[in-house]
Design a protein around this motif. Structure first.
Motif, PDB file in Angstrom:
ATOM      1  N   PHE A 290     -18.551  34.671 -24.562  1.00 41.10           N
ATOM      2  CA  PHE A 290     -17.591  35.770 -24.452  1.00 41.10           C
ATOM      3  C   PHE A 290     -18.305  37.113 -24.303  1.00 41.10           C
ATOM      4  O   PHE A 290     -17.787  38.158 -24.685  1.00 41.10           O
ATOM      5  N   GLY A 291     -19.525  37.074 -23.767  1.00 45.36           N
ATOM      6  CA  GLY A 291     -20.236  38.303 -23.467  1.00 45.36           C
ATOM      7  C   GLY A 291     -20.863  38.959 -24.682  1.00 45.36           C
ATOM      8  O   GLY A 291     -20.988  38.363 -25.761  1.00 45.36           O
ATOM      9  N   SER A 292     -21.237  40.218 -24.511  1.00 48.12           N
ATOM     10  CA  SER A 292     -21.948  40.938 -25.569  1.00 48.12           C
ATOM     11  C   SER A 292     -21.018  41.642 -26.539  1.00 48.12           C
ATOM     12  O   SER A 292     -21.434  42.060 -27.613  1.00 48.12           O
ATOM     13  N   MET A 293     -19.732  41.794 -26.167  1.00 47.87           N
ATOM     14  CA  MET A 293     -18.811  42.568 -27.011  1.00 47.87           C
ATOM     15  C   MET A 293     -17.931  41.709 -27.913  1.00 47.87           C
ATOM     16  O   MET A 293     -17.572  42.123 -29.005  1.00 47.87           O
ATOM     17  N   SER A 294     -17.557  40.525 -27.460  1.00 45.68           N
ATOM     18  CA  SER A 294     -16.624  39.678 -28.220  1.00 45.68           C
ATOM     19  C   SER A 294     -17.365  38.488 -28.823  1.00 45.68           C
ATOM     20  O   SER A 294     -18.030  37.732 -28.113  1.00 45.68           O
ATOM     21  N   ARG A 295     -17.245  38.325 -30.122  1.00 43.50           N
ATOM     22  CA  ARG A 295     -17.968  37.274 -30.840  1.00 43.50           C
ATOM     23  C   ARG A 295     -17.103  36.022 -30.996  1.00 43.50           C
ATOM     24  O   ARG A 295     -16.029  36.078 -31.607  1.00 43.50           O
ATOM     25  N   TRP A 342     -28.623  34.090 -28.278  1.00 44.23           N
ATOM     26  CA  TRP A 342     -28.781  34.705 -26.963  1.00 44.23           C
ATOM     27  C   TRP A 342     -29.088  33.635 -25.945  1.00 44.23           C
ATOM     28  O   TRP A 342     -29.894  32.736 -26.185  1.00 44.23           O
ATOM     29  N   ILE A 343     -28.410  33.714 -24.791  1.00 39.69           N
ATOM     30  CA  ILE A 343     -28.630  32.773 -23.694  1.00 39.69           C
ATOM     31  C   ILE A 343     -28.755  33.579 -22.402  1.00 39.69           C
ATOM     32  O   ILE A 343     -27.903  34.440 -22.128  1.00 39.69           O
ATOM     33  N   PRO A 344     -29.811  33.347 -21.607  1.00 46.80           N
ATOM     34  CA  PRO A 344     -29.931  34.047 -20.323  1.00 46.80           C
ATOM     35  C   PRO A 344     -28.828  33.570 -19.364  1.00 46.80           C
ATOM     36  O   PRO A 344     -28.951  32.521 -18.732  1.00 46.80           O
ATOM     37  N   GLN A 345     -27.768  34.334 -19.263  1.00 46.47           N
ATOM     38  CA  GLN A 345     -26.523  33.850 -18.666  1.00 46.47           C
ATOM     39  C   GLN A 345     -26.641  33.529 -17.177  1.00 46.47           C
ATOM     40  O   GLN A 345     -26.264  32.438 -16.746  1.00 46.47           O
ATOM     41  N   HIS A 346     -27.141  34.466 -16.401  1.00 47.19           N
ATOM     42  CA  HIS A 346     -27.181  34.254 -14.947  1.00 47.19           C
ATOM     43  C   HIS A 346     -28.053  33.050 -14.596  1.00 47.19           C
ATOM     44  O   HIS A 346     -27.653  32.186 -13.793  1.00 47.19           O
ATOM     45  N   ALA A 347     -29.216  32.953 -15.202  1.00 47.61           N
ATOM     46  CA  ALA A 347     -30.119  31.833 -14.918  1.00 47.61           C
ATOM     47  C   ALA A 347     -29.513  30.512 -15.374  1.00 47.61           C
ATOM     48  O   ALA A 347     -29.668  29.482 -14.712  1.00 47.61           O
ATOM     49  N   THR A 348     -28.822  30.543 -16.512  1.00 47.40           N
ATOM     50  CA  THR A 348     -28.180  29.325 -17.011  1.00 47.40           C
ATOM     51  C   THR A 348     -27.086  28.861 -16.060  1.00 47.40           C
ATOM     52  O   THR A 348     -26.990  27.673 -15.723  1.00 47.40           O
ATOM     53  N   LEU A 349     -26.243  29.786 -15.624  1.00 51.29           N
ATOM     54  CA  LEU A 349     -25.137  29.422 -14.733  1.00 51.29           C
ATOM     55  C   LEU A 349     -25.639  28.854 -13.408  1.00 51.29           C
ATOM     56  O   LEU A 349     -24.973  28.009 -12.802  1.00 51.29           O
ATOM     57  N   HIS A 360     -14.553  34.874 -21.081  1.00 47.23           N
ATOM     58  CA  HIS A 360     -13.451  35.772 -21.430  1.00 47.23           C
ATOM     59  C   HIS A 360     -12.980  36.578 -20.226  1.00 47.23           C
ATOM     60  O   HIS A 360     -12.017  37.343 -20.339  1.00 47.23           O
ATOM     61  N   GLY A 361     -13.631  36.429 -19.093  1.00 47.02           N
ATOM     62  CA  GLY A 361     -13.195  37.114 -17.883  1.00 47.02           C
ATOM     63  C   GLY A 361     -13.829  38.467 -17.659  1.00 47.02           C
ATOM     64  O   GLY A 361     -13.329  39.260 -16.863  1.00 47.02           O
ATOM     65  N   GLY A 362     -14.945  38.759 -18.348  1.00 49.17           N
ATOM     66  CA  GLY A 362     -15.662  39.997 -18.073  1.00 49.17           C
ATOM     67  C   GLY A 362     -16.151  40.029 -16.629  1.00 49.17           C
ATOM     68  O   GLY A 362     -16.508  38.982 -16.062  1.00 49.17           O
ATOM     69  N   LEU A 363     -16.187  41.207 -16.031  1.00 49.51           N
ATOM     70  CA  LEU A 363     -16.489  41.302 -14.605  1.00 49.51           C
ATOM     71  C   LEU A 363     -17.919  40.871 -14.284  1.00 49.51           C
ATOM     72  O   LEU A 363     -18.161  40.186 -13.291  1.00 49.51           O
ATOM     73  N   LEU A 364     -18.891  41.247 -15.116  1.00 48.66           N
ATOM     74  CA  LEU A 364     -20.280  40.878 -14.842  1.00 48.66           C
ATOM     75  C   LEU A 364     -20.470  39.367 -14.910  1.00 48.66           C
ATOM     76  O   LEU A 364     -21.113  38.760 -14.044  1.00 48.66           O
ATOM     77  N   GLY A 365     -19.923  38.749 -15.954  1.00 51.15           N
ATOM     78  CA  GLY A 365     -20.032  37.299 -16.081  1.00 51.15           C
ATOM     79  C   GLY A 365     -19.307  36.575 -14.963  1.00 51.15           C
ATOM     80  O   GLY A 365     -19.780  35.539 -14.463  1.00 51.15           O
ATOM     81  N   THR A 366     -18.156  37.115 -14.541  1.00 53.67           N
ATOM     82  CA  THR A 366     -17.415  36.527 -13.427  1.00 53.67           C
ATOM     83  C   THR A 366     -18.243  36.583 -12.149  1.00 53.67           C
ATOM     84  O   THR A 366     -18.317  35.607 -11.392  1.00 53.67           O
ATOM     85  N   GLN A 367     -18.890  37.715 -11.908  1.00 56.70           N
ATOM     86  CA  GLN A 367     -19.739  37.841 -10.718  1.00 56.70           C
ATOM     87  C   GLN A 367     -20.903  36.862 -10.767  1.00 56.70           C
ATOM     88  O   GLN A 367     -21.280  36.276  -9.738  1.00 56.70           O
ATOM     89  N   GLU A 368     -21.486  36.663 -11.949  1.00 54.95           N
ATOM     90  CA  GLU A 368     -22.604  35.730 -12.076  1.00 54.95           C
ATOM     91  C   GLU A 368     -22.160  34.295 -11.813  1.00 54.95           C
ATOM     92  O   GLU A 368     -22.863  33.538 -11.135  1.00 54.95           O
TER      93      GLU A 368
END
Length: 540
Positions: A290-295, A342-349, A360-368
């Protein structure tokens, strides 16, 4: 031809000239900084001298970068998910807007009181360009006046309603959904009405919840000067973290440039231990963050327990970005789950074994996820996340669940369809190809347009002439009024002319002939009726 080539060479040389840039980034949101940091780092590598005011200093700043660290002046923004339901009559998007604006105005207030920041603004140092964050406050726009420099804005989302107004960009509420409303581009009558009202409400809220308190901060820091709403109409350029392939197709003025995905690495790499885990997961991987803001660990225990029960049924390995130590002691984590802080998100995806991204639908994660061609199960929580989730479902690469309506069967159904139906992966790969197919990389495009503003001394020719029109002129109300006036006046003149001609004709026509014509007409009608009766002509 030679003169033209010489002009291009001179233009390139002007762009290569090092400039003094001041970047003020008051919001302490890590996801925003990912985008801002990439473009500032690229500008520094092009030998521009940067002074950056930020909550997230560079780990290894270049010699031509001076940083004023704001770290520790304000806690990083975190969303606690313990309270899912809100007991209030305010619409969800209004609460979101008020929270965003309050956080941004508070950040401006804190930054304006930092001694090092005040010392910089009171110094004799000059700058060629000002870069500010465009989001929930305009408090640092007077820097453009102070230094006599053009202002470029960095926007971490799709264009916001008040940003459209500031740039003279068309709203197009009939088919462009508002930032806070999770509609698609094909809206019903009620949705179009709600969307239009949401845009109007957002602009009113911005004026009273952001611009007025921000004006107080700006006047205190820079002294009385032009109003922020007038300064906001003088942006030379705004770079928006959006792209028509995954966000809405919308009209754009030249001063608003889409650079969605500029934070993406060309070839993301995984740490060795993480790569080994992913390589060993031959049944496939589900990645949940859920990104860096939502736990995730703050989700109510009863809700998280239901989700864990469904996850335990999966044959895939599940990686979850969360702190296991924060979970309730009576909550059992399934055996097929790895939890990491912590997980390197873009490389993992982008790892070939990853089959699904729970987001959670954050724009950066969606783009990745789009850039890696991974289907998504989206759980929108806040801000533009509902809008992003709807965009992905409309493109056939995602499904949506609501956290406050969680039940096992819903999660089970969505997970099963996303993991077993090939259409989601096929659509994700098609969307990836469209998203990545650009004339130039988004990071290069962002740098190009910033240097374009420098080369052309503010590039005032990018400014929309709509900003110089009144509201009645922009909405063509004066044209409508003129059209109605002309139509009414024409009707009135024709009416008067017709009456005059009729009166004159009747006056000149002999009375005896008028009587004769009436009798003849009467006789002809009687003869016609007689024929109808004689031959029994039916109406059909």
């Amino acid at each position: 031809m030679q003169a033209r080539l010489l002009g291009l060479v001179l233009l390139w040389a002007a762009g290569a000239h090092a400039a003094r840039l001041l970047a003020v980034l008051p919001t302490n949101t890590k996801s925003h900084h990912v985008m801002y940091g990439r473009i500032l780092d690229a500008l520094a590598k092009k030998n521009h001298d940067l002074t950056i005011i930020t909550h997230f200093p560079m780990k290894k700043p270049l010699p031509n970068v001076r940083e004023i660290s704001l770290a520790g002046t304000k806690p990083e923004i975190k969303n606690n998910l313990n309270s899912i339901k809100h007991n209030t009559f305010k619409p969800h998007f209004v609460r979101n807007l008020e929270q965003i604006m309050k956080e941004c105005v508070d950040s401006c207030d804190i930054v304006s009181q930092v001694p090092e920041v005040k010392a910089l603004f009171n110094s004799t140092q000059t700058f060629d360009l000002i870069i500010v964050e465009v989001f929930g406050s305009d408090c640092f726009l007077p820097l453009g006046v102070k230094y006599g420099a053009p202002v470029v804005g960095l926007l971490s989302s799709v264009p916001l309603p008040w940003v459209n107004e500031q740039l003279g960009n068309p709203e197009a509420t009939t088919y462009v959904p508002s930032y806070m409303v999770g509609y698609g581009q094909r809206m019903s009558l009620w949705e179009r009405f709600s969307n239009t009202m949401a845009v109007i409400i957002a602009k009113v809220l911005y004026k009273y919840k952001s611009q007025i308190p921000s004006q107080v901060i700006a006047d205190r820091l820079f002294g009385p000067g032009p109003r922020l709403e007038s300064l906001a109409q003088n942006y030379s350029l705004v770079l928006s973290n959006s792209h028509f392939s995954i966000n809405e197709v919308r009209p754009l003025v030249p001063a608003l440039v889409e650079v969605g995905g500029l934070h993406l690495d060309d070839s993301p790499t995984l740490p060795k231990d993480m790569k080994e885990l992913l390589d060993a997961s031959t049944e496939g991987v589900v990645y949940w963050s859920f990104g860096s803001m939502s736990r995730i660990e703050t989700i109510p225990t009863d809700v998280l327990s239901k989700i864990f029960d469904v996850i335990s049924e999966l044959s895939q390995t599940v990686f979850i970005k969360m702190d296991r130590r924060m979970l309730a002691q009576n909550l059992t984590v399934p055996d097929n789950v790895y939890t990491m802080n912590w997980i390197p998100q873009h490389a993992t995806l982008c790892h070939p074994n990853v089959k699904l991204f729970i987001s959670h639908g954050g724009l950066l994660g969606t783009q990745e996820a789009v850039a890696c061609g991974v289907p998504m199960l989206m759980v929108p929580l806040y801000a533009d996340q509902a809008l992003n989730a709807r965009g992905m479902t409309d493109r056939g690469v995602a499904e949506i669940v609501k956290l406050e309506e969680t039940d096992k069967e819903t999660w089970r159904k969505h997970l099963r369809s996303l993991l077993t139906e090939p259409k989601y992966k096929e659509n994700a790969l098609k969307l990836r190809d469209v998203f990545l197919d650009r004339p130039m990389k988004p990071l290069d495009m962002g740098v190009y347009w910033i240097e374009y503003v420098l080369r052309h001394k503010g590039a005032s020719h990018l400014r929309s002439p709509a900003l110089d029109l009144t509201l009645s002129q922009y909405l063509l109300l004066d044209v409508v009024a003129l059209s109605i006036t002309i139509a009414l006046l024409t009707t009135f003149i024709l009416h008067k002319l017709f009456r005059y001609l009729c009166t004159r004709c009747i006056k000149w026509w002999p009375k005896e002939r008028i009587v004769f014509e009436k009798k003849l007409l009467k006789r002809n009608i009687s003869f016609f009726l007689c024929i109808l009766w004689k031959y029994k002509i039916k109406a059909n």
